[in-house]
Scaffold this active site. Structure first.
Site, PDB file in Angstrom:
ATOM      1  N   GLU A  47     -11.554   8.313 -10.365  1.00 52.55           N
ATOM      2  CA  GLU A  47     -10.151   8.703 -10.166  1.00 52.55           C
ATOM      3  C   GLU A  47      -9.280   8.283 -11.338  1.00 52.55           C
ATOM      4  O   GLU A  47      -9.455   7.225 -11.917  1.00 52.55           O
ATOM      5  CB  GLU A  47      -9.592   8.108  -8.872  1.00 52.55           C
ATOM      6  CG  GLU A  47     -10.339   8.511  -7.613  1.00 52.55           C
ATOM      7  CD  GLU A  47     -10.398  10.015  -7.352  1.00 52.55           C
ATOM      8  OE1 GLU A  47      -9.728  10.788  -8.061  1.00 52.55           O
ATOM      9  OE2 GLU A  47     -11.142  10.412  -6.438  1.00 52.55           O
ATOM     10  N   ASN A  50      -2.945   8.449 -12.242  1.00 58.58           N
ATOM     11  CA  ASN A  50      -1.849   8.789 -11.337  1.00 58.58           C
ATOM     12  C   ASN A  50      -2.283   8.923  -9.889  1.00 58.58           C
ATOM     13  O   ASN A  50      -1.483   8.739  -8.978  1.00 58.58           O
ATOM     14  CB  ASN A  50      -1.134  10.043 -11.838  1.00 58.58           C
ATOM     15  CG  ASN A  50      -0.353   9.708 -13.084  1.00 58.58           C
ATOM     16  OD1 ASN A  50       0.641   9.000 -13.030  1.00 58.58           O
ATOM     17  ND2 ASN A  50      -0.861  10.140 -14.240  1.00 58.58           N
ATOM     18  N   ASP A 367       4.943   9.882 -22.166  1.00 54.60           N
ATOM     19  CA  ASP A 367       4.974  11.339 -21.949  1.00 54.60           C
ATOM     20  C   ASP A 367       5.671  11.668 -20.628  1.00 54.60           C
ATOM     21  O   ASP A 367       6.485  12.591 -20.559  1.00 54.60           O
ATOM     22  CB  ASP A 367       3.540  11.902 -21.893  1.00 54.60           C
ATOM     23  CG  ASP A 367       3.021  12.329 -23.263  1.00 54.60           C
ATOM     24  OD1 ASP A 367       3.836  12.424 -24.195  1.00 54.60           O
ATOM     25  OD2 ASP A 367       1.806  12.576 -23.388  1.00 54.60           O
ATOM     26  N   THR A 384      -1.887  15.224 -10.403  1.00 53.01           N
ATOM     27  CA  THR A 384      -1.076  14.091  -9.941  1.00 53.01           C
ATOM     28  C   THR A 384      -0.186  13.578 -11.086  1.00 53.01           C
ATOM     29  O   THR A 384       0.842  12.965 -10.845  1.00 53.01           O
ATOM     30  CB  THR A 384      -1.940  12.933  -9.398  1.00 53.01           C
ATOM     31  OG1 THR A 384      -2.864  12.544 -10.398  1.00 53.01           O
ATOM     32  CG2 THR A 384      -2.699  13.341  -8.143  1.00 53.01           C
TER      33      THR A 384
HETATM   34  O1  GFB Z   1      -3.347  10.859 -14.192  1.00 58.65           O
HETATM   35  P1  GFB Z   1      -4.429  11.576 -13.548  1.00 58.65           P
HETATM   36  O2  GFB Z   1      -4.940  10.978 -12.317  1.00 58.65           O
HETATM   37  O3  GFB Z   1      -3.944  13.051 -13.293  1.00 58.65           O
HETATM   38  O4  GFB Z   1      -5.600  11.696 -14.586  1.00 58.65           O
HETATM   39  P2  GFB Z   1      -4.644  14.355 -12.701  1.00 58.65           P
HETATM   40  C1  GFB Z   1      -5.436  12.365 -15.798  1.00 58.65           C
HETATM   41  C2  GFB Z   1      -5.423  11.440 -17.003  1.00 58.65           C
HETATM   42  O5  GFB Z   1      -5.585  12.222 -18.201  1.00 58.65           O
HETATM   43  C3  GFB Z   1      -4.097  10.710 -17.199  1.00 58.65           C
HETATM   44  C4  GFB Z   1      -4.675  11.825 -19.192  1.00 58.65           C
HETATM   45  O6  GFB Z   1      -3.971   9.525 -16.541  1.00 58.65           O
HETATM   46  C5  GFB Z   1      -4.057  10.521 -18.708  1.00 58.65           C
HETATM   47  O7  GFB Z   1      -4.868   9.446 -19.077  1.00 58.65           O
HETATM   48  N1  GFB Z   1      -3.608  12.833 -19.295  1.00 58.65           N
HETATM   49  C6  GFB Z   1      -3.448  13.962 -18.576  1.00 58.65           C
HETATM   50  C7  GFB Z   1      -2.590  12.767 -20.170  1.00 58.65           C
HETATM   51  N2  GFB Z   1      -2.350  14.631 -18.969  1.00 58.65           N
HETATM   52  C8  GFB Z   1      -1.782  13.902 -19.962  1.00 58.65           C
HETATM   53  C9  GFB Z   1      -0.617  14.057 -20.766  1.00 58.65           C
HETATM   54  O8  GFB Z   1       0.142  14.996 -20.652  1.00 58.65           O
HETATM   55  N3  GFB Z   1      -0.360  13.091 -21.671  1.00 58.65           N
HETATM   56  C10 GFB Z   1      -1.169  12.016 -21.825  1.00 58.65           C
HETATM   57  N4  GFB Z   1      -0.831  11.106 -22.731  1.00 58.65           N
HETATM   58  N5  GFB Z   1      -2.281  11.837 -21.086  1.00 58.65           N
HETATM   59  C11 GFB Z   1      -7.078  14.069 -11.704  1.00 58.65           C
HETATM   60  C12 GFB Z   1      -7.820  12.768 -11.704  1.00 58.65           C
HETATM   61  O9  GFB Z   1      -6.194  14.110 -12.807  1.00 58.65           O
HETATM   62  O10 GFB Z   1      -7.960  15.114 -11.855  1.00 58.65           O
HETATM   63  C13 GFB Z   1      -8.913  12.787 -10.701  1.00 58.65           C
HETATM   64  O11 GFB Z   1      -7.003  11.724 -11.296  1.00 58.65           O
HETATM   65  C14 GFB Z   1      -9.816  13.967 -10.924  1.00 58.65           C
HETATM   66  O12 GFB Z   1      -9.626  11.640 -10.835  1.00 58.65           O
HETATM   67  C15 GFB Z   1      -8.970  15.206 -10.881  1.00 58.65           C
HETATM   68  O13 GFB Z   1     -10.475  13.830 -12.162  1.00 58.65           O
HETATM   69  C16 GFB Z   1      -9.790  16.451 -11.133  1.00 58.65           C
HETATM   70  O14 GFB Z   1      -4.330  14.527 -11.271  1.00 58.65           O
HETATM   71  O15 GFB Z   1      -4.205  15.419 -13.628  1.00 58.65           O
END
Ligand code: GFB
Length: 426
Positions: A47, A50, A367, A384
């Protein structure tokens, strides 16, 4: 392993299993004899940042509700080794304390939380510091058709293999890469229900230090009500990250809270229900790439299609500047820019020294802060990362039609279903 379920008697009361015959007075005498108790937790390893923030809220709200009954501290699980944090030149990204990303004092105004270091400094050194670990798992029959939903939990055999094993008297396990952490007992608990149901697990235990693994299995007690939003508002970002975002907004985007007509008192408890038609003079986009390209293939646009949608909106808004938050590699960002060459397209790119200091998590937060202050925001379907930006905007009182937007996938076409609106409640 020795099972707690076998060794103590249970009574079913209001759907909670509590120790038989125990009165409120017994409970409070017991509680005070133990002094402070500590609840540690961890989340399913893949995970992201966020989603983990959301799991924190489930536990923090649970602790908030418990704080007048029992003396618990929620120990903040250090950040690290996240699948998405792949930068190689930022030093080791393990055991990162919450203060690197959040204002812990703000969190403490909502729930009794402490950093892991503080916990480690206060437990006895000569025994395994964690008494009991409960790994939450879904019931085997949970996906069976026609099965009625019912809050329940049971300590029972582990359905899947677990990353804990007995070595001598204690169990070793991942424990956020702390070599000196171990547990005296590890059990699996099939669990279906809200975080408040954890009370049952904690109440049948006599331990001072309890850990819940796979805490994401527990659901929100109070999704979307004023307590939920208090907890959310208490999750202020660390001051140094806010300042980095402020200086980027000022220098690159001609944006400041005053100019943008945004209110954010230093103390979240002083926030009121705001409305603003302001925002920084830029369009902000969260463009989620990487694993979403295959995980959400239909709903994530290719770069040209994303650019087409961005162009249409920015023209309507009569703005000139686009801020892109993205996990896209450099070449994808460069391509996107070629599709939007008529506009000023920016991304937050810290110097190597700054990036080393704030790490991938800090860059992600900067960001998010920048996106949350824009006049208009468009996110990515079911990310998320985008949801957390929408919440920040709700707190600041932006018009909802400038917040709950997302890019459409080429296959879906335009228009596509837009994100659900979760309005703030005070
Ligand atoms: O935050 P997060 O849970 O969002 O996971 P999702 C995505 C991670 O990718 C972030 C990087 O915590 C950042 O490390 N990341 C994504 C970014 N977008 C950006 C951005 O715009 N700027 C920067 N600096 N970093 C979920 C995951 O991702 O997607 C789940 O939490 C699973 O575990 C699912 O993989 C499919 O909700 O987008």
């Amino acid at each position: 392993t020795h099972s707690v379920a076998e060794s103590s008697q249970f009574c079913e009361k209001d759907g909670l299993k509590e120790n038989c015959g125990e009165t409120k007075e017994d409970r409070s005498t017991f509680s005070s004899s133990l002094g402070v108790r500590y609840l540690l937790y961890d989340v399913n390893p893949p995970e992201g940042f966020n989603l983990r923030r959301d799991v924190y809220m489930r536990l923090a709200i649970f602790m908030h509700e418990m704080k007048n009954e029992e003396n618990w501290r929620l120990v903040l699980p250090p950040w690290g080794q996240l699948y998405h944090w792949q930068s190689s030149n930022v030093g080791e990204q393990t055991k990162l304390p919450w203060r690197m990303f959040f204002d812990v004092k703000s969190l403490q105004k909502f729930a009794p939380v402490i950093e892991m270091e503080e916990f480690l400094g206060s437990v006895q050194k000569k025994r395994p510091p964690i008494d009991e670990v409960y790994i939450l798992q879904h019931y085997k029959d949970v996906w069976e058709e026609g099965k009625e939903w019912q809050d329940r939990w049971n300590i029972e055999g582990c359905i899947e293999s677990i990353p804990y094993s007995k070595s001598g008297k204690a169990y070793t396990g991942p424990f956020w890469t702390y070599k000196n952490l171990s547990a005296q007992k590890v059990e699996c608990a099939s669990f279906q229900g809200h975080a408040a149901l954890l009370k049952g697990i904690l109440r049948q235990s006599r331990a001072k230090v309890v850990m819940i693994d796979h805490a994401e299995v527990a659901l929100h007690d109070r999704y979307g009500d004023h307590i939920y939003w208090e907890c959310r508002r208490s999750m202020r970002f660390a001051r140094h990250l806010v300042e980095i975002a402020q200086s980027f907004r000022k220098q690159q985007l001609d944006s400041s809270d005053d100019k943008d007509m945004v209110k954010r008192p230093d103390n979240w408890l002083e926030e009121r229900e705001y409305t603003t038609t302001g925002g920084g003079p830029y369009l902000a986009v969260h463009l989620r790439r990487k694993d979403f390209l295959w995980g959400r293939a239909k709903q994530v646009p290719d770069l040209q299609f994303a650019a087409d949608q961005i162009e249409k909106i920015i023209k309507k808004l009569q703005l000139e500047t686009i801020f892109i938050a993205t996990d896209a590699p450099k070449h994808e960002f460069a391509e996107l820019k070629t599709h939007l060459s008529k506009f000023k397209v920016l991304r937050f790119e810290p110097s190597p020294t700054l990036k080393y200091e704030i790490k991938d998590g800090g860059v992600a937060i900067v960001d998010q802060i920048i996106c949350s202050h824009a006049k208009y925001f468009i996110g990515t379907h079911e990310s998320t990362f985008s949801f957390r930006i929408q919440e920040e905007r709700e707190i600041m009182g932006f018009q909802r039609n400038t917040t709950f937007n997302r890019l459409c996938g080429r296959e879906e076409g335009i228009p596509c279903t837009q994100p659900t609106q979760w309005p703030i409640v005070f």
